[in-house]
Design an enzyme around this catalytic site. Structure first.
Site, PDB file in Angstrom:
ATOM      1  N   VAL A 250       9.046  12.386  32.997  1.00 30.77           N
ATOM      2  CA  VAL A 250      10.352  13.035  32.856  1.00 30.77           C
ATOM      3  C   VAL A 250      10.324  14.142  31.799  1.00 30.77           C
ATOM      4  CG1 VAL A 250      11.850  11.206  33.683  1.00 30.77           C
ATOM      5  CG2 VAL A 250      11.061  11.140  31.334  1.00 30.77           C
ATOM      6  N   HIS A 251       9.344  14.156  30.931  1.00 36.66           N
ATOM      7  CA  HIS A 251       9.342  15.087  29.795  1.00 36.66           C
ATOM      8  C   HIS A 251       8.502  16.320  30.110  1.00 36.66           C
ATOM      9  CE1 HIS A 251       9.957  11.223  27.190  1.00 36.66           C
ATOM     10  NE2 HIS A 251      11.071  11.612  27.784  1.00 36.66           N
TER      11      HIS A 251
END
Lengths: 506, 99
Positions: free
Chosen positions: A433-434
């Site tokens: 997600v990052h």
């Protein structure tokens, strides 16, 4: 409402901000408060906090790009998630907040030649953000899933901590009663109060650039009523129209995938989109004798014993996501789905040495995203999954179900060894997600597309101000770093513009 | 074709639910964005040909159990979306798909 604006889309403005997430919302608020006319163009819709169940399929349908199904191609491919709504990723992420580590700032400053990156200034900005977002610890006991992770780490003598969150809680509330202080609750309303116009349902096609200066932004807008239901994707029912806004400067804050794609579509060259970085993540589901599942929240504890190389944490674990976590070896794992309230999903995230690319392809609005893990990454993923499994056993898990094809059920330490032997990254359901680092900032022009304050080197007035600027994956939840840099850069823009105005007046 | 993959995994899933989850997975695949979405839809077309009724009983076990490049990823995508949908909407569903 699909459009939040104070009238029709203007033909001219001082500054256009593309995107309304952690970078765009803060930029818009600061610039509007400094007296600039600001228009924020957001591709997604405004969905108020609390309107959708967190981490549900309906939320993915309405607030995630591609309904939550987006992927960096490679061997293996890695699924990623991006927000596509007013507030961007802050509307859908875990809400955990961590300041950029000081040693990381030092490394970035040294390796990427970032000028005037001052520890004290960043610390002051972080304190300001923490106040604006009500950053704090959960009241009372954390959730059972969070306590299991904490207890497993303590039993092993491993370093663990509770990550603070940007949430507000009612006076007698518990850990699950928080209200997220995302951008739609904080910086976007602040910017709108100061005069910024937010236009939702607006896709930016390209920046019109001549001789290194942007003069206008071309967009497509569909702000008609939205028809949607719990089982169908939202569809704008109005006609799409095109337009352009003349502007004095543009801040591109569309995230680490779409910021570089827009710059590429606009003909801007340089090291853009070549160094995509993120934290590849492998998961497992753990089954406990007691109820541990909280279906609309995530654990707040993280294990940092092996940080920054490996971090452990908890994932969203509603019944559907438990089934998904078991799907890699369904024939062996499937009975656990009947006991989903006793099951929670956890992850091991690594700091990768691999790199990805974002390439704009003619004929497609969305770019091609690729990522290649190194041999070291694959080894660290295996090691991380093994140690996470051990943590779960120490925490009292009776069975652990790793998310890779053909994985065995792990019931004891001996099983852990067999599991690690049979693991390969090629068989795993990896996700992340990052996303960051596609337009890194700094004065090293061979590696950095933007200068030390986010201006694209080859342009006079095109800025990037989002996760794309972070030179590498930070090894921690990145929202705090994104907001700190966005505020620092916006303040420099304001100061520089005012100095220029003062000189002109003189 | 998506229906046959899910039906093979979850033999007790009734037709109404099977229709509903298949429609959901189809919609999500239709919505996939960019070149990757184009690639997934291309694989879907190839899978549909390989899983056509005359030879489905031979090809289905192979394609769903061996992770062939592209095809294995597609089967994983169908299972991920399908299972998440079924157990989010109907959490009491049995592991074989029964109500």
């Amino acid at each position: 409402m699909s459009t939040h604006m104070n009238g029709p889309v203007p033909y001219e403005t001082d500054v256009v901000v593309v995107g309304s997430g952690a970078g765009g919302a803060t930029t818009a608020a600061l610039l509007a408060e400094a007296g600039f006319s600001v228009v924020v163009l957001e591709e997604g819709r405004w969905i108020p906090q609390g309107a959708l169940r967190p981490f549900s399929l309906e939320q993915m349908t309405q607030q995630y790009r591609g309904g939550g199904v987006t992927v960096a191609l490679g061997r293996p491919s890695i699924a990623y998630a991006e927000g596509r709504c007013a507030g961007g990723g802050t509307e859908i992420n875990s809400g955990l907040y961590i300041r950029p580590p000081t040693e990381l700032l030092h490394r970035w400053r040294r390796d990427f030649h970032i000028s005037d990156l001052d520890d004290d200034e960043i610390a002051e900005i972080c304190a300001e953000v923490e106040s604006s977002l009500s950053v704090g610890f959960v009241p009372g006991r954390p959730t059972a899933a969070s306590e299991r992770l904490r207890d497993g780490a303590i039993a092993l003598g491993w370093q663990q901590n509770e990550a603070p969150r940007w949430m507000t809680y009612p006076p007698s509330g518990d850990a699950t009663s928080g209200r997220r202080q995302s951008m739609t609750e904080t910086y976007l309303p602040r910017g709108i109060r100061a005069g910024a116009q937010l236009v939702t349902g607006c896709v930016v096609d390209r920046l019109e650039i001549q001789h290194g200066r942007v003069s206008a932004v071309s967009y497509r807008l569909n702000d008609g009523p939205v028809a949607s239901g719990s089982k169908s994707e939202p569809q704008h029912t109005g006609a799409t129209r095109t337009g352009r806004i003349r502007c004095g400067a543009v801040f591109v804050c569309a995230g680490a995938i779409h910021s570089p794609a827009l710059l590429q579509r606009s003909g801007i060259g340089g090291p853009i989109g070549r160094t995509l970085a993120f934290h590849p993540t492998v998961k497992l589901a753990a089954r406990f004798p007691q109820v541990v599942n909280v279906d609309d929240d995530v654990p707040v504890h993280q294990v940092k014993e092996f940080s920054p190389n490996i971090s452990f944490g908890g994932s969203a674990s509603n019944s559907g996501l438990v089934a998904l976590a078991l799907s890699d070896h369904w024939q062996v794992f499937k009975d656990a789905v009947t006991d989903w309230q006793h099951v929670a999903v956890y992850y091991a995230a690594i700091t990768s040495q691999g790199k990805g690319r974002v390439r704009s392809i003619p004929g497609f609005h969305d770019p091609l995203v690729t990522y290649h893990l190194t041999g070291r990454d694959r080894h660290v993923l295996r090691s991380g999954l093994g140690r996470l499994g051990l943590t779960m056993l120490q925490a009292g898990a009776t069975e652990v179900y790793p998310s890779f094809r053909g994985a065995p059920v792990v019931r004891n330490r001996a099983d852990l060894g067999a599991m690690q032997q049979s693991f390969s990254a090629m068989k795993a359901s990896l996700m992340t997600v990052h996303l960051c680092s596609t337009v890194p900032l700094g004065e090293d022009r061979d590696r950095c597309a933007a200068d030390s304050f986010g201006r694209i080197h080859s342009t006079a007035n095109v800025y990037v101000n989002d996760a794309s600027l972070l030179p590498t994956a930070p090894g921690v939840n990145p929202q705090g770093s994104v907001m700190a840099f966005a505020i620092r850069n916006a303040r420099r823009f304001i100061a520089t513009a005012h100095r220029r105005t003062a000189r002109t007046s003189a | 074709m998506i229906r046959s993959i899910l039906a093979a995994d979850l033999p007790d899933l009734d037709n109404d639910r099977l229709d509903e989850v298949t429609a959901f997975v189809e919609r999500r695949i239709d919505q996939l964005v960019g070149p990757a979405g184009f690639g997934v839809r291309l694989v879907r077309m190839l899978m549909s040909a390989l899983l056509a009724p005359p030879w489905r009983r031979f090809t289905l076990p192979v394609l769903t159990s061996i992770a062939l490049p592209g095809f294995g990823d597609f089967v994983r995508l169908v299972r991920s979306l399908g299972y998440a949908y079924i157990w989010e909407l109907w959490p009491d569903t049995s592991p074989e798909g029964a109500r």
